[in-house]
Design an enzyme around this catalytic site. Sequence first.
Site, PDB file in Angstrom:
ATOM      1  N   HIS A  94       3.850  11.023  -0.866  1.00 59.28           N
ATOM      2  CA  HIS A  94       2.389  11.059  -0.767  1.00 59.28           C
ATOM      3  C   HIS A  94       1.886  12.449  -1.166  1.00 59.28           C
ATOM      4  O   HIS A  94       1.263  13.166  -0.384  1.00 59.28           O
ATOM      5  CB  HIS A  94       1.914  10.670   0.635  1.00 59.28           C
ATOM      6  CG  HIS A  94       2.115   9.210   0.932  1.00 59.28           C
ATOM      7  ND1 HIS A  94       3.340   8.663   1.176  1.00 59.28           N
ATOM      8  CD2 HIS A  94       1.228   8.185   0.990  1.00 59.28           C
ATOM      9  CE1 HIS A  94       3.214   7.365   1.393  1.00 59.28           C
ATOM     10  NE2 HIS A  94       1.951   7.036   1.275  1.00 59.28           N
ATOM     11  N   ARG A 103       2.517   8.215  -3.915  1.00 57.88           N
ATOM     12  CA  ARG A 103       2.365   7.340  -2.757  1.00 57.88           C
ATOM     13  C   ARG A 103       2.933   5.938  -2.955  1.00 57.88           C
ATOM     14  O   ARG A 103       2.897   5.122  -2.044  1.00 57.88           O
ATOM     15  CB  ARG A 103       0.894   7.253  -2.371  1.00 57.88           C
ATOM     16  CG  ARG A 103       0.050   6.454  -3.341  1.00 57.88           C
ATOM     17  CD  ARG A 103      -1.418   6.720  -3.085  1.00 57.88           C
ATOM     18  NE  ARG A 103      -1.779   6.534  -1.713  1.00 57.88           N
ATOM     19  CZ  ARG A 103      -2.591   5.563  -1.272  1.00 57.88           C
ATOM     20  NH1 ARG A 103      -3.058   4.673  -2.125  1.00 57.88           N
ATOM     21  NH2 ARG A 103      -2.927   5.483  -0.021  1.00 57.88           N
ATOM     22  N   GLU A 149       9.786  16.961  12.493  1.00 56.58           N
ATOM     23  CA  GLU A 149      10.152  17.232  11.098  1.00 56.58           C
ATOM     24  C   GLU A 149      11.100  18.420  10.966  1.00 56.58           C
ATOM     25  O   GLU A 149      12.054  18.383  10.176  1.00 56.58           O
ATOM     26  CB  GLU A 149       8.892  17.496  10.258  1.00 56.58           C
ATOM     27  CG  GLU A 149       7.996  16.286  10.058  1.00 56.58           C
ATOM     28  CD  GLU A 149       7.002  16.045  11.197  1.00 56.58           C
ATOM     29  OE1 GLU A 149       7.022  16.820  12.187  1.00 56.58           O
ATOM     30  OE2 GLU A 149       6.212  15.094  11.103  1.00 56.58           O
ATOM     31  N   SER A 208       6.014   3.758   5.711  1.00 55.20           N
ATOM     32  CA  SER A 208       5.252   4.411   4.641  1.00 55.20           C
ATOM     33  C   SER A 208       6.113   4.688   3.421  1.00 55.20           C
ATOM     34  O   SER A 208       5.646   4.578   2.297  1.00 55.20           O
ATOM     35  CB  SER A 208       4.675   5.747   5.123  1.00 55.20           C
ATOM     36  OG  SER A 208       3.474   5.555   5.807  1.00 55.20           O
ATOM     37  N   PHE A 268       3.716  17.877   5.149  1.00 59.60           N
ATOM     38  CA  PHE A 268       4.441  18.297   6.351  1.00 59.60           C
ATOM     39  C   PHE A 268       5.809  18.879   5.983  1.00 59.60           C
ATOM     40  O   PHE A 268       6.234  19.883   6.542  1.00 59.60           O
ATOM     41  CB  PHE A 268       4.629  17.124   7.317  1.00 59.60           C
ATOM     42  CG  PHE A 268       3.338  16.470   7.727  1.00 59.60           C
ATOM     43  CD1 PHE A 268       2.149  17.177   7.726  1.00 59.60           C
ATOM     44  CD2 PHE A 268       3.302  15.144   8.111  1.00 59.60           C
ATOM     45  CE1 PHE A 268       0.956  16.576   8.106  1.00 59.60           C
ATOM     46  CE2 PHE A 268       2.113  14.535   8.496  1.00 59.60           C
ATOM     47  CZ  PHE A 268       0.937  15.246   8.493  1.00 59.60           C
TER      48      PHE A 268
END
Lengths: 329, 286
Positions: free
Chosen positions: A121, A179, A70, A49, A95
Amino acid sequence: MNQLISKDSWQYREVNRRAPSLPTFSNALIELVEAGHPVMAGTADLQYSNGLNEFAQRFPERFVQFGISEQNMVSAAAGMATTGVIPYVATFASFLALLCCEQIRMDVAYCRQPVRLIGHHTGISLGFYGTSHHATEDIAITRSIANLAVVSTADGPALAAALKATVDYPLPIYFRIHRGHDPVVYDNGVDFQLGKGIVHGIGNDVTIIAAGHPVHGAKKAMEELNEAGYSVGLIDMHSIKPLDEEAILEASARSKIILTVEEHNIIGGLGGAVAEVLAEKGKGARLVRHGIRDEYSLIAPPTHLYRHYRLDAAGIRAVLLEAIEGASA
Amino acid sequence: MDRNNDPLSDAQLEHLRERAKFVRLETIRLISIAKVGHYTSVFSCAEIFAALYYDVMRIKKGEPAWPDRDRFLMGKGHAAVGLFPILADLGYFDPSWLDSYTRLGSPLGDHPDMTKVPGVDFSSGSIGHALSNGVGMLLGGRFHKRDFNAFVLLGDGEMQEGQVWEAALSGSSHGLSNLIAIVDRNGYQLDGKVDDILAVEPLDEKWRAFGWEVHTVNGHDIHALTALLRQVKADKGRTKPCCIIAKTVKGKGIDYMETEPGWHLGFLGAEDEANALETIQNTVIS
C-alpha cells in the site's frame, strides 16, 4: 484467480483482476515453498490486506501472525534468518519503513540477514485512510541504508518475477508493493534482473524513468505522445537500489530531458537517485522530477489523488508536454 | 554440554566462581586498552555469564556456528567486554584478538557484533531488540525442528523500551517455552536509579501478566543461579517462556563502584586498576 479482498475496490474503475500484486505476493511465496525454498512469512495484523491469508492457510507452520507489533516483527525476522529461513514480513509501507527504520538498519541490514521486507500500500494508494497511511518517504529512508536493496515493481507479474529472481539473494531487500489493484503492464511476463531497468523505448525528446504503480500511466502517456509525433521513451526502474546507472546515462546521452515519475516525495526518492547519477557524471540532459513535491499528501479516494497529483496517465502526459514545451521555449 | 537438573558439585561451583572472576579480571584488562568502559555493567552479570557459558548452555567448544547450540543474546550489549574473553576462552576466535579491543579495525568494540565476532549470536547496541531477535530464532528453530534454547540477558533499564513488551507478548503468544529472559536487576541505568527515572516495578507481576513464568534469584549466588537455570532449562513440561529476575549489584566486587552509581562508564587508571585487580583476586563472591 484468488478472490480479491478489499473493502473499497469500488473506487477503481479500471481494476485489473488478472494479476493484482498483493494476491500475487502470496501466490509467489507459495510457489517458492513448493520449489523447495525455506520460506516463512509474517505480518502485523494485515493478512487479509496483503493476501498472506492464502499462504497462512496453505502453510500454517510457515506463517507467523505477529499482531500489531511491527518492530518486534522486523527484529524477529532477522532472528529467524539466522537459522537459515528466508523470512518475508509484510505490513503497510508507511509503518514498515518509518516505524521500523531502526530495526531494519540494525537487525536486518547491518547484520546482513536476508530478510525480505514487504512494504505494501505504497505512496498515496491508501487514499482516504489518511496521510498517516501514505508512504511518501519510504524510498528515501530505505535506499540510504547500506546492504539493503530497494525494489518497486509495476504490477503483479513483475512482482512475481522479482520475488522468484531474488529468493537466493544473500542480502536483505525492501519490496515496495502497491495496493493490489495495479493495472497490468507486463501481459507477457517479465525478465526481472535486480539492478537492471526495463527499457520500453528511448526517446530523443524525453526519457521517462518511472517506478512502481505510475509505470502503467507513464507507458500510456508515452504511447499517446509518440502517436502525436513526439519522441518519448520509458525505463521501468524497478530496482531503485542497486540503480541501473548505465541505462540512465544512455538515456541522458540521447534525450534532451529525463523525467522521473514516482508516487513519493521527489526529495530522496527515485528522482533524487537519478539526480545523483546525472550530477556526478556531469551529464547534460535536463532533469524534471515528478512526484509529491515535499508536502503531505491530501486525503481523498485514491483515483482522485492520482488525478490531483497528476500521477495518472493524463497527468503524466500533461507533465511531459510541459517539460517538452518548457525545454523548447 | 547439555546439563540436566542434577545438583552442582563443589568442583563445579568452584569452577564457575573462578570463571566469573576471570570475567571481571579480563574486563579490567580490556578496558585499560580502551581507557573507558562499562566495568559495573559486567560486574553485575559476571556470574550470569559464567553460569550460562560454563554450565547451562548447550554449546560446543570451537564451534560457534553449531546449528543446535543454545543461543545467547545481549539486550545490555554494552557488557560485551565481559563476553569476549569467554568466547575466546571457548576457542571461537584467537585470544590475541582481545589485545586489539576497540583499536582501529578491531572486531571487538563496546557492543557485540555478529558480523565480526564468531560466537556472537546476534549483534546488539540498540536497546530493546534482543528479545525479539530471540523470538525469531526460536520460530526459525521450530520450523527446522531444532530444540535449542534462547537465553536473552536484558538490562532492567531496558524494560523501559516498548519493543521488549511486544516481544514478551510474542513469546507467550507463540508458546516459546524455550525462551528464557534474564533481567539483570541491578537498579541503575546511565542517568541514575531505574525506578527514579522511569519506574519498572513490579517487574515480576508485569512479566507474569504478559504470560511468562517468573522466578527471582540472587544473581551473584552462583549456586542458586545455576541451579535455577538448570531447572528452568530441564523443565520440558512448561508451555510458557520463562523470565528470571536476577537481583544484582552494579559494580559487584569493587566496593566504591557498588556504592557510587556514577561508574556506569568509567576508567580506573593505572593505580586504581592494580588495586581493583587485587581486590577481585582476593574476594570470594558467593
